[in-house]
Scaffold this motif. Sequence first.
Motif, PDB file in Angstrom:
ATOM      1  N   UNK A 162       0.663  -1.258   0.315  1.00 52.24           N
ATOM      2  CA  UNK A 162       0.282  -0.001  -0.034  1.00 52.24           C
ATOM      3  C   UNK A 162       0.902   1.278  -0.219  1.00 52.24           C
ATOM      4  N   UNK A 163       0.429   2.348  -0.543  1.00 53.06           N
ATOM      5  CA  UNK A 163       1.142   3.400  -1.516  1.00 53.06           C
ATOM      6  C   UNK A 163       1.218   4.774  -0.074  1.00 53.06           C
ATOM      7  N   UNK A 164       2.154   5.013   0.515  1.00 55.61           N
ATOM      8  CA  UNK A 164       2.065   5.698   1.528  1.00 55.61           C
ATOM      9  C   UNK A 164       2.137   7.201   1.618  1.00 55.61           C
ATOM     10  N   UNK A 165       1.281   7.723   1.364  1.00 60.59           N
ATOM     11  CA  UNK A 165       0.934   9.746   1.470  1.00 60.59           C
ATOM     12  C   UNK A 165       0.792  10.829   2.145  1.00 60.59           C
ATOM     13  N   UNK A 166       1.405  11.477   3.077  1.00 60.83           N
ATOM     14  CA  UNK A 166       0.139  11.854   3.871  1.00 60.83           C
ATOM     15  C   UNK A 166       0.220  13.373   4.074  1.00 60.83           C
ATOM     16  N   UNK A 167       1.482  14.303   2.807  1.00 65.77           N
ATOM     17  CA  UNK A 167       1.049  15.308   2.125  1.00 65.77           C
ATOM     18  C   UNK A 167       1.311  15.317   0.966  1.00 65.77           C
ATOM     19  N   UNK A 168       1.539  16.767   0.143  1.00 67.34           N
ATOM     20  CA  UNK A 168       1.712  16.981  -1.239  1.00 67.34           C
ATOM     21  C   UNK A 168       1.258  15.435  -2.279  1.00 67.34           C
ATOM     22  N   UNK A 169      -0.285  15.718  -2.298  1.00 67.11           N
ATOM     23  CA  UNK A 169      -0.751  14.797  -2.513  1.00 67.11           C
ATOM     24  C   UNK A 169      -1.910  15.488  -2.536  1.00 67.11           C
ATOM     25  N   UNK A 170      -2.863  14.847  -3.327  1.00 66.78           N
ATOM     26  CA  UNK A 170      -4.706  15.489  -3.289  1.00 66.78           C
ATOM     27  C   UNK A 170      -5.228  14.749  -2.360  1.00 66.78           C
ATOM     28  N   UNK A 171      -5.997  15.108  -1.335  1.00 66.55           N
ATOM     29  CA  UNK A 171      -6.262  15.098   0.164  1.00 66.55           C
ATOM     30  C   UNK A 171      -7.315  13.492   0.461  1.00 66.55           C
ATOM     31  N   UNK A 172      -8.081  13.230  -1.465  1.00 65.02           N
ATOM     32  CA  UNK A 172      -8.338  11.899  -1.836  1.00 65.02           C
ATOM     33  C   UNK A 172      -7.535  10.715  -0.909  1.00 65.02           C
ATOM     34  N   UNK A 173      -6.440  11.309  -1.684  1.00 66.16           N
ATOM     35  CA  UNK A 173      -5.125   9.960  -1.228  1.00 66.16           C
ATOM     36  C   UNK A 173      -3.849  10.192  -0.622  1.00 66.16           C
ATOM     37  N   UNK A 174      -4.803  11.147   0.937  1.00 64.20           N
ATOM     38  CA  UNK A 174      -3.566  11.029   1.674  1.00 64.20           C
ATOM     39  C   UNK A 174      -4.262  10.104   2.491  1.00 64.20           C
ATOM     40  N   UNK A 175      -3.260   9.563   3.737  1.00 66.71           N
ATOM     41  CA  UNK A 175      -3.204   8.909   4.393  1.00 66.71           C
ATOM     42  C   UNK A 175      -2.557   9.795   6.265  1.00 66.71           C
ATOM     43  N   UNK A 176      -2.249   9.529   6.618  1.00 69.19           N
ATOM     44  CA  UNK A 176      -1.790   9.816   8.316  1.00 69.19           C
ATOM     45  C   UNK A 176      -1.085   8.536   8.489  1.00 69.19           C
ATOM     46  N   UNK A 177       0.001   9.588   8.656  1.00 73.78           N
ATOM     47  CA  UNK A 177       1.744   8.562   9.368  1.00 73.78           C
ATOM     48  C   UNK A 177       0.990   7.172  10.596  1.00 73.78           C
ATOM     49  N   UNK A 178      -0.512   7.269  11.652  1.00 79.64           N
ATOM     50  CA  UNK A 178      -0.914   6.324  12.198  1.00 79.64           C
ATOM     51  C   UNK A 178      -1.714   5.444  11.416  1.00 79.64           C
ATOM     52  N   UNK A 179      -2.216   5.467  10.361  1.00 74.62           N
ATOM     53  CA  UNK A 179      -3.063   4.971   9.388  1.00 74.62           C
ATOM     54  C   UNK A 179      -1.826   4.576   8.889  1.00 74.62           C
ATOM     55  N   UNK A 180      -1.458   4.783   7.706  1.00 81.17           N
ATOM     56  CA  UNK A 180      -0.735   4.552   7.336  1.00 81.17           C
ATOM     57  C   UNK A 180       0.134   3.050   7.377  1.00 81.17           C
ATOM     58  N   UNK A 181       0.361   3.611   8.952  1.00 78.74           N
ATOM     59  CA  UNK A 181       1.242   2.064   9.259  1.00 78.74           C
ATOM     60  C   UNK A 181       0.241   0.922  10.251  1.00 78.74           C
ATOM     61  N   UNK A 182      -1.118   1.622  10.652  1.00 75.50           N
ATOM     62  CA  UNK A 182      -2.013   0.664  10.845  1.00 75.50           C
ATOM     63  C   UNK A 182      -2.830  -0.222   9.637  1.00 75.50           C
ATOM     64  N   UNK A 183      -2.723   0.284   8.652  1.00 81.86           N
ATOM     65  CA  UNK A 183      -3.681  -0.872   7.199  1.00 81.86           C
ATOM     66  C   UNK A 183      -2.172  -1.390   6.977  1.00 81.86           C
ATOM     67  N   UNK A 184      -1.292  -0.632   7.190  1.00 82.19           N
ATOM     68  CA  UNK A 184      -0.283  -1.855   6.112  1.00 82.19           C
ATOM     69  C   UNK A 184       0.513  -2.965   7.279  1.00 82.19           C
ATOM     70  N   UNK A 185       0.033  -2.671   8.883  1.00 81.36           N
ATOM     71  CA  UNK A 185      -0.008  -3.630   9.762  1.00 81.36           C
ATOM     72  C   UNK A 185      -0.827  -4.912   9.164  1.00 81.36           C
ATOM     73  N   UNK A 186      -2.189  -4.322   8.825  1.00 76.15           N
ATOM     74  CA  UNK A 186      -2.732  -5.082   8.797  1.00 76.15           C
ATOM     75  C   UNK A 186      -2.613  -5.976   7.950  1.00 76.15           C
ATOM     76  N   UNK A 187      -2.206  -5.569   6.143  1.00 79.09           N
ATOM     77  CA  UNK A 187      -2.006  -6.206   4.912  1.00 79.09           C
ATOM     78  C   UNK A 187      -0.885  -7.150   4.642  1.00 79.09           C
ATOM     79  N   UNK A 188      -0.059  -6.715   5.873  1.00 77.00           N
ATOM     80  CA  UNK A 188       0.907  -7.363   6.476  1.00 77.00           C
ATOM     81  C   UNK A 188       1.052  -9.104   6.630  1.00 77.00           C
TER      82      UNK A 188
END
Length: 434
Positions: A162-188
Amino acid sequence: MSHTTQAYRAAILHSLADPSKVGVEQSYEYFEDGLLVVEEGQVLACGPAEELLVRFSGVTVTEYPDALITPGFIDTHIHFPQVGVIGSYGTQLLEWLNTYTFPAEGRFADAEVAAENAEVFLGELLRNGTTTALVFGSVHKQSVDAFFEAALARNLRMIAGKVLMDRNAPDFLQDTPESGYADSKALIERWHGKGRLSYAVTPRFAPTSSSEQLALAGKLFGEYPGLYMHTHLSENLKEIDWVKALFPERKNYLDVYDHHGLIGPRAVFAHGVHLCDDECARLGETGSAVAFCPTSNLFIGSGLFDLPRVEGHGVRVGLGTDVGGGTSFSQLTTLSEAYKVLQLRGESLNPFKSLYLATLGGARSLYLDDKIGNFAAGKEADFVVLDYKATPLLEFRLKQAKTFAEKLFALITLGDDRAVKETFAAGRSLHRRD
């Protein structure tokens, strides 16, 4: 002999080592009339047909006249959500992202779109003879779920994240440091190590992740054995200037990732067109890899990758199509463009080195050379059958070849998806050209 034992007869070619290290003649094995014996999805034997037919009498043999069997191709950098924008006109990297990539990736919030695209994407890989790829998903968890579900159904050796992006991208494509970590961990935990699948921690590139997100990505990279890290590095000069402005405290672009723990074995950095010597040395000493992506570097105008210099620092290098900035799923086409890149740099690319980059070299870049990349006994039986008569021009040109090296070079230069007669993964035929 197991009832699942099968044999395939044709000319056979596979790499044994990097030609740059052992010399061309010692780098490959070629059998004019060869036999590849497969049992339970693994290579049982490979060698001259005359010898192995005696040893494996009674085994069913599939013959491919006027064909060449090679290991399945390995793509070390490609974007699953960008198939729909391949071949789009007229921008360089940063404009490309905003004009084409981000709108296309936004559609992957819809799980049905992700599933549909996964089928198209894997179908194209197999149609082009690619059996393993290191793959960017979108920022959405469902994009990775869809990809892995489709890959697992085919028993493919694939790596994605899963791509991690929390800035310098459209709002509809941004996660947060915490959500990106949690989502990636679940996928792993759902996919990593399931079947032949592996997970890659995937920050898009330094400008679209804050230092907080990169730090959590580095933490995640170290938390599970066998994880990959997949990102972009030094593709475009404007991109490099942007990174300098965003991370002024870091000495160079690679140092941003290094500082956050995103370097080392199984870390793959796409492009590396404008690396300095310090970056090359650091990549080499940490066992990191770079994906050489010639079609996209030319198409988006990023520059000419310096393969001999990067490899000279001990960096592992694989081949990437970079679809959709790249313009073809075909590793043959990609190698043809790689040859042109090196020609423009005043270098050359031997056809046996090309084979190595697309097979064993790619496997080594991904630390999978104990499993795939050539036909050593016990390796997974991923292979492709290439048709010498795929097109009238190819057939005519190959008749003029005086050596096998000349024949191989012409096949690379003129070949594309039409040259792929059949593709096998783990001994199972997954694509057969009509």
